[in-house]
Design an enzyme around this catalytic site. Structure first.
Site, PDB file in Angstrom:
ATOM      1  N   SER A   1       8.483  -2.476  10.094  1.00  0.00           N
ATOM      2  CA  SER A   1       8.696  -2.584   8.654  1.00  0.00           C
ATOM      3  C   SER A   1      10.049  -3.199   8.346  1.00  0.00           C
ATOM      4  O   SER A   1      11.034  -2.941   9.044  1.00  0.00           O
ATOM      5  CB  SER A   1       8.595  -1.206   7.996  1.00  0.00           C
TER       6      SER A   1
ATOM      7  N   GLY B   1      12.978   5.828   2.449  1.00  0.00           N
ATOM      8  CA  GLY B   1      13.621   6.713   1.488  1.00  0.00           C
ATOM      9  C   GLY B   1      14.511   6.016   0.484  1.00  0.00           C
ATOM     10  O   GLY B   1      15.387   6.651  -0.116  1.00  0.00           O
TER      11      GLY B   1
ATOM     12  N   GLY C   1       8.953   1.995  -1.631  1.00  0.00           N
ATOM     13  CA  GLY C   1       7.544   2.197  -1.301  1.00  0.00           C
ATOM     14  C   GLY C   1       7.237   2.152   0.180  1.00  0.00           C
ATOM     15  O   GLY C   1       6.119   1.789   0.561  1.00  0.00           O
ATOM     16  N   SER C   2       8.177   2.562   1.025  1.00  0.00           N
ATOM     17  CA  SER C   2       7.956   2.457   2.477  1.00  0.00           C
ATOM     18  C   SER C   2       6.791   3.323   2.944  1.00  0.00           C
ATOM     19  O   SER C   2       5.990   2.906   3.787  1.00  0.00           O
ATOM     20  CB  SER C   2       9.227   2.824   3.244  1.00  0.00           C
TER      21      SER C   2
ATOM     22  N   ASP D   1       2.795   3.573  -6.415  1.00  0.00           N
ATOM     23  CA  ASP D   1       3.274   2.956  -5.169  1.00  0.00           C
ATOM     24  C   ASP D   1       2.112   2.439  -4.326  1.00  0.00           C
ATOM     25  O   ASP D   1       2.115   1.283  -3.882  1.00  0.00           O
ATOM     26  CB  ASP D   1       4.097   3.959  -4.361  1.00  0.00           C
TER      27      ASP D   1
END
Length: 415
Positions: free
Chosen positions: A158, A163, A167-168, A231
């Site tokens: 990623s 955090g 939108g991880s 999200d």
């Protein structure tokens, strides 16, 4: 992407992160929020492998420093055949994630994890929730089919900071679900690889994206408890998504490709405390704060009008496009100042904004504020030297800076 060799498949899927474009905090009071997909993406590769040992899933998630081997048989099959929610008749199918008995299925997942991993409770929160989400989706999708489940390697990367309000977790859930659904589709469509059938030209249709988004929403419930759904919807569908409290997120079919600098203030933000701070301010100044919220709502609606956004997918420096960017820049400035009036800005955000304004560029906070990220809008006419100068100054001040785009595609099969 997929490949099939001797009935073993490889699937690769990516999904964007997200940022809130307009409507921060106002959304808590029934106003419209607009989220937009971020050019920074997560990606996942699932590869079926032939092994002489007992079948297992090998998970590699470097973003949360997690590497695990989960045996597939016989214990994992205890999670298969999940039930529909109480009051719903019939048999569960992976196309019905919104009908799944979420709590019962998650309880079985947790019980399983404590059996196979005695130190499960000692893992970090994001590691535990990543494992829970994986088993929840994996067993929920494959457990409603009669397809053979082979050993597989699952690796994810990623570009998103965990955090940070981008939108991880939703991007992770969308990638995972999309890849597993694609794998099921391939294994269902053919018992063997057909070299004459070009699967690579296919992508997820809207119905499949709705299913992916619903599964990802369930994962977000695991991660966050009571998510809004904005999200997972944005990471799935891409472009813009609007949300209003009490309603489902709505994908806006608006073409947009905004160039921005995403600036990490490196100040941790606590969303809950900031929401409580605004609530306290409203209690003391109800009428004033309500007018600010109304103004935020008008900004969100104006920014989504076709006359402002539809043409903003071009890098051409035409007069009408420049006028649209100027209009959008005004809305960014107003939005930020309204949020600052609510007390959710931060000195570091104002420093970033001042550096951008000194170069004639609009900048706003995104998300809860109090730190977190700021976004600088870069119109097509902006000289490269201006962008480099601003980036250099912000980096010297200790901020993290990434140049990216807003409004790109959602979940996608990778070539």
């Amino acid at each position: 992407m997929f490949q099939g060799v001797d009935n073993f498949y490889t699937v690769s899927v990516s999904a964007p992160g997200k940022v809130i474009l307009h409507g921060e905090h106002a959304v808590v009071y029934g106003k419209t929020a607009i989220a937009v997909s971020l050019g920074l993406r997560s990606s996942i590769v699932i590869k079926e492998v032939n092994t002489a040992s007992e079948p297992a899933v090998h998970i590699h998630l470097p973003c949360v420093e997690l590497q695990e081997n989960i045996p597939l048989a016989p214990t994992v099959k205890s999670l298969f055949h999940p039930k529909l929610a109480p009051g719903i008749a019939g048999k569960f199918h992976w196309k019905l994630p919104d009908k799944l008995d979420h709590d019962a299925h998650l309880l079985k997942v947790d019980e399983f994890l404590h059996i196979i991993k005695p130190n499960f409770d000692n893992l970090q929160s994001n590691q535990k929730n990543s494992l829970r989400s994986f088993l929840y989706v994996f067993s929920g999708i494959f457990g409603s089919t009669n397809l053979p489940v082979r050993s597989m390697n699952i690796s994810m990367g990623s570009e998103l900071t965990i955090g940070a309000g981008t939108g991880s977790s939703a991007s992770f859930a969308v990638c995972l679900t999309g890849a597993l659904i694609q794998l099921v589709k391939l294994k269902t469509a053919s018992g063997h690889f057909d070299p004459f059938y070009d699967h690579t030209s296919e992508d997820f249709d809207m119905k499949e994206k709705e299913i992916i988004s619903n599964w990802a929403y369930n994962c977000e419930r695991i991660m966050h408890g009571s998510p809004s759904g904005i999200d997972n919807a944005t990471c799935t569908f891409g472009s813009l998504v609007s949300f209003k409290k009490g309603s489902k997120p709505r994908h806006l079919d608006i073409r947009m490709d905004l160039r921005v600098l995403l600036v990490d203030s490196r100040v941790p933000r606590e969303t809950k405390s900031l929401v409580m701070k605004v609530a306290a301010l409203r209690q003391r100044n109800t009428s004033i704060v309500d007018h600010i919220m109304d103004a935020c709502d008008h900004v969100a609606h104006t920014a989504t009008q076709v006359s402002v956004l539809e043409k903003l997918s071009s890098d051409k420096c035409e007069p009408d496009i420049e006028a649209d960017y100027q209009h959008l820049a005004e809305l960014w400035d107003m939005n930020h100042c309204l949020l600052a009036a609510l007390g959710v800005s931060h000195p570091t955000l104002e420093t970033i904004r001042a550096a951008a304004r000194a170069r004639g560029l609009a900048c706003k906070l995104t998300g809860a504020g109090g730190g977190g990220y700021a976004m600088v809008l870069i119109p097509p006419s902006t000289p490269r030297s201006i962008v480099d100068s601003l980036s250099g100054q912000l980096l010297e001040l200790g901020f993290r800076v990434k140049e990216t785009r807003l409004g790109g595609p959602g979940v996608t099969l990778e070539m």
